[in-house]
Scaffold this motif. Structure first.
Motif, PDB file in Angstrom:
ATOM      1  N   SER A 136       0.817  -1.219   0.000  1.00 60.59           N
ATOM      2  CA  SER A 136       0.000   0.000   0.000  1.00 60.59           C
ATOM      3  C   SER A 136       0.848   1.265   0.000  1.00 60.59           C
ATOM      4  O   SER A 136       0.395   2.333  -0.418  1.00 60.59           O
ATOM      5  CB  SER A 136      -0.922   0.015   1.218  1.00 60.59           C
ATOM      6  OG  SER A 136      -0.168   0.040   2.417  1.00 60.59           O
ATOM      7  N   CYS A 165       4.224  11.727   0.023  1.00 54.45           N
ATOM      8  CA  CYS A 165       3.341  10.889  -0.783  1.00 54.45           C
ATOM      9  C   CYS A 165       4.004  10.436  -2.080  1.00 54.45           C
ATOM     10  O   CYS A 165       4.751  11.206  -2.685  1.00 54.45           O
ATOM     11  CB  CYS A 165       2.078  11.658  -1.127  1.00 54.45           C
ATOM     12  SG  CYS A 165       1.122  12.174   0.303  1.00 54.45           S
ATOM     13  N   TYR A 191       1.269   3.608  -3.087  1.00 53.59           N
ATOM     14  CA  TYR A 191       0.264   4.562  -3.549  1.00 53.59           C
ATOM     15  C   TYR A 191      -0.398   5.334  -2.411  1.00 53.59           C
ATOM     16  O   TYR A 191      -1.288   6.151  -2.650  1.00 53.59           O
ATOM     17  CB  TYR A 191      -0.801   3.852  -4.391  1.00 53.59           C
ATOM     18  CG  TYR A 191      -1.508   2.733  -3.686  1.00 53.59           C
ATOM     19  CD1 TYR A 191      -1.034   1.428  -3.771  1.00 53.59           C
ATOM     20  CD2 TYR A 191      -2.654   2.953  -2.932  1.00 53.59           C
ATOM     21  CE1 TYR A 191      -1.678   0.379  -3.125  1.00 53.59           C
ATOM     22  CE2 TYR A 191      -3.306   1.912  -2.283  1.00 53.59           C
ATOM     23  CZ  TYR A 191      -2.813   0.631  -2.378  1.00 53.59           C
ATOM     24  OH  TYR A 191      -3.448  -0.400  -1.738  1.00 53.59           O
ATOM     25  N   MET A 192       0.052   5.085  -1.184  1.00 49.46           N
ATOM     26  CA  MET A 192      -0.498   5.830  -0.048  1.00 49.46           C
ATOM     27  C   MET A 192       0.620   6.564   0.664  1.00 49.46           C
ATOM     28  O   MET A 192       1.792   6.211   0.575  1.00 49.46           O
ATOM     29  CB  MET A 192      -1.222   4.890   0.913  1.00 49.46           C
ATOM     30  CG  MET A 192      -2.382   4.159   0.266  1.00 49.46           C
ATOM     31  SD  MET A 192      -3.339   3.173   1.421  1.00 49.46           S
ATOM     32  CE  MET A 192      -4.426   4.421   2.114  1.00 49.46           C
ATOM     33  N   CYS A 193       0.240   7.595   1.393  1.00 49.44           N
ATOM     34  CA  CYS A 193       1.229   8.467   2.014  1.00 49.44           C
ATOM     35  C   CYS A 193       1.644   7.960   3.393  1.00 49.44           C
ATOM     36  O   CYS A 193       0.960   7.150   4.021  1.00 49.44           O
ATOM     37  CB  CYS A 193       0.644   9.877   2.168  1.00 49.44           C
ATOM     38  SG  CYS A 193      -0.012  10.594   0.668  1.00 49.44           S
ATOM     39  N   GLU A 219      -0.316   4.509   5.394  1.00 53.22           N
ATOM     40  CA  GLU A 219      -1.584   4.223   4.719  1.00 53.22           C
ATOM     41  C   GLU A 219      -2.539   5.405   4.808  1.00 53.22           C
ATOM     42  O   GLU A 219      -3.736   5.249   5.083  1.00 53.22           O
ATOM     43  CB  GLU A 219      -2.200   2.939   5.253  1.00 53.22           C
ATOM     44  CG  GLU A 219      -1.299   1.724   5.003  1.00 53.22           C
ATOM     45  CD  GLU A 219      -1.936   0.403   5.354  1.00 53.22           C
ATOM     46  OE1 GLU A 219      -2.720   0.363   6.305  1.00 53.22           O
ATOM     47  OE2 GLU A 219      -1.637  -0.589   4.650  1.00 53.22           O
ATOM     48  N   ILE A 220      -1.979   6.576   4.580  1.00 52.33           N
ATOM     49  CA  ILE A 220      -2.766   7.795   4.516  1.00 52.33           C
ATOM     50  C   ILE A 220      -3.253   7.975   3.085  1.00 52.33           C
ATOM     51  O   ILE A 220      -2.451   7.976   2.154  1.00 52.33           O
ATOM     52  CB  ILE A 220      -1.926   9.017   4.953  1.00 52.33           C
ATOM     53  CG1 ILE A 220      -1.456   8.852   6.402  1.00 52.33           C
ATOM     54  CG2 ILE A 220      -2.709  10.310   4.761  1.00 52.33           C
ATOM     55  CD1 ILE A 220      -0.417   9.863   6.837  1.00 52.33           C
ATOM     56  N   ASN A 221      -4.546   8.121   2.930  1.00 50.78           N
ATOM     57  CA  ASN A 221      -5.119   8.298   1.599  1.00 50.78           C
ATOM     58  C   ASN A 221      -4.526   9.530   0.932  1.00 50.78           C
ATOM     59  O   ASN A 221      -4.409  10.584   1.555  1.00 50.78           O
ATOM     60  CB  ASN A 221      -6.636   8.438   1.706  1.00 50.78           C
ATOM     61  CG  ASN A 221      -7.322   8.331   0.361  1.00 50.78           C
ATOM     62  OD1 ASN A 221      -7.118   9.157  -0.518  1.00 50.78           O
ATOM     63  ND2 ASN A 221      -8.119   7.287   0.195  1.00 50.78           N
ATOM     64  N   TYR A 222      -4.160   9.397  -0.343  1.00 51.20           N
ATOM     65  CA  TYR A 222      -3.525  10.504  -1.064  1.00 51.20           C
ATOM     66  C   TYR A 222      -4.383  11.767  -1.023  1.00 51.20           C
ATOM     67  O   TYR A 222      -3.874  12.873  -0.928  1.00 51.20           O
ATOM     68  CB  TYR A 222      -3.238  10.087  -2.503  1.00 51.20           C
ATOM     69  CG  TYR A 222      -2.437  11.104  -3.278  1.00 51.20           C
ATOM     70  CD1 TYR A 222      -3.056  12.001  -4.139  1.00 51.20           C
ATOM     71  CD2 TYR A 222      -1.050  11.173  -3.140  1.00 51.20           C
ATOM     72  CE1 TYR A 222      -2.322  12.935  -4.853  1.00 51.20           C
ATOM     73  CE2 TYR A 222      -0.307  12.111  -3.845  1.00 51.20           C
ATOM     74  CZ  TYR A 222      -0.953  12.983  -4.702  1.00 51.20           C
ATOM     75  OH  TYR A 222      -0.218  13.913  -5.399  1.00 51.20           O
ATOM     76  N   ALA A 223      -5.675  11.592  -1.101  1.00 49.73           N
ATOM     77  CA  ALA A 223      -6.582  12.743  -1.083  1.00 49.73           C
ATOM     78  C   ALA A 223      -6.522  13.501   0.242  1.00 49.73           C
ATOM     79  O   ALA A 223      -6.916  14.668   0.317  1.00 49.73           O
ATOM     80  CB  ALA A 223      -8.009  12.292  -1.355  1.00 49.73           C
ATOM     81  N   MET A 224      -6.025  12.846   1.273  1.00 51.78           N
ATOM     82  CA  MET A 224      -5.959  13.451   2.609  1.00 51.78           C
ATOM     83  C   MET A 224      -4.560  13.961   2.942  1.00 51.78           C
ATOM     84  O   MET A 224      -4.293  14.329   4.081  1.00 51.78           O
ATOM     85  CB  MET A 224      -6.379  12.410   3.662  1.00 51.78           C
ATOM     86  CG  MET A 224      -7.813  11.970   3.559  1.00 51.78           C
ATOM     87  SD  MET A 224      -8.932  13.250   4.123  1.00 51.78           S
ATOM     88  CE  MET A 224      -8.574  13.250   5.879  1.00 51.78           C
ATOM     89  N   ARG A 225      -3.664  14.007   1.965  1.00 52.59           N
ATOM     90  CA  ARG A 225      -2.243  14.215   2.201  1.00 52.59           C
ATOM     91  C   ARG A 225      -1.923  15.497   2.964  1.00 52.59           C
ATOM     92  O   ARG A 225      -0.983  15.529   3.723  1.00 52.59           O
ATOM     93  CB  ARG A 225      -1.491  14.201   0.868  1.00 52.59           C
ATOM     94  CG  ARG A 225      -1.947  15.276  -0.110  1.00 52.59           C
ATOM     95  CD  ARG A 225      -1.453  14.958  -1.504  1.00 52.59           C
ATOM     96  NE  ARG A 225      -1.805  15.998  -2.469  1.00 52.59           N
ATOM     97  CZ  ARG A 225      -2.967  16.081  -3.075  1.00 52.59           C
ATOM     98  NH1 ARG A 225      -3.907  15.197  -2.807  1.00 52.59           N
ATOM     99  NH2 ARG A 225      -3.188  17.036  -3.958  1.00 52.59           N
TER     100      ARG A 225
END
Length: 130
Positions: free
Chosen positions: A30, A54, A33-35, A101-107
């Protein structure tokens, strides 16, 4: 699942430097593709975001309180993330936590809402004396 282990904390005088490391193990797929990021929590205070990084190009985001002093970086395998902390201040004293595993949209937003992080390390203590 991803497991995170932090190291590098310690005690330092104001103006000094420390470098924190966070090694990810387990199923790290993961992380492609995750931060990942660093957060901190001082005694009696809420946990706050410090920095995130990210994929794929290593874009970084910082809390205003550490901009220009801290640098987050990651190895090519994206399994180790670092936090270089320079010009440390007593107010930087806190337990520092690695997150993954931080969602990219939440970076960027994740720095303000650390409660949304789902994967944490155990933390490493940083103490800065005046």
């Amino acid at each position: 699942q991803v497991q995170l282990v932090e190291s590098g904390g310690g005690s330092v005088q104001a103006g000094g430097s420390l470098r924190l490391s966070c090694v990810a193990s387990g199923d790290t797929s993961s992380l492609n593709y995750m931060c990942m990021g660093w957060f901190r929590q001082a005694p009696g205070k809420e946990r706050e975001g410090v920095a995130t990084i990210c994929p794929p190009d290593g874009i970084t985001y910082y809390a205003d309180s550490v901009k220009g002093r801290f640098t987050i970086s990651q190895d090519n395998a994206k399994t180790t993330v670092y936090l270089q902390m320079n010009s440390l201040k007593p107010e930087d004293t806190a337990m520092y936590y690695c997150a993954a595993e931080i969602n990219y949209a939440m970076r960027a937003l994740i720095l303000r809402i650390p409660g949304a992080v789902e994967r944490w390390g155990q933390g490493t203590q940083v103490t800065v004396s005046s």
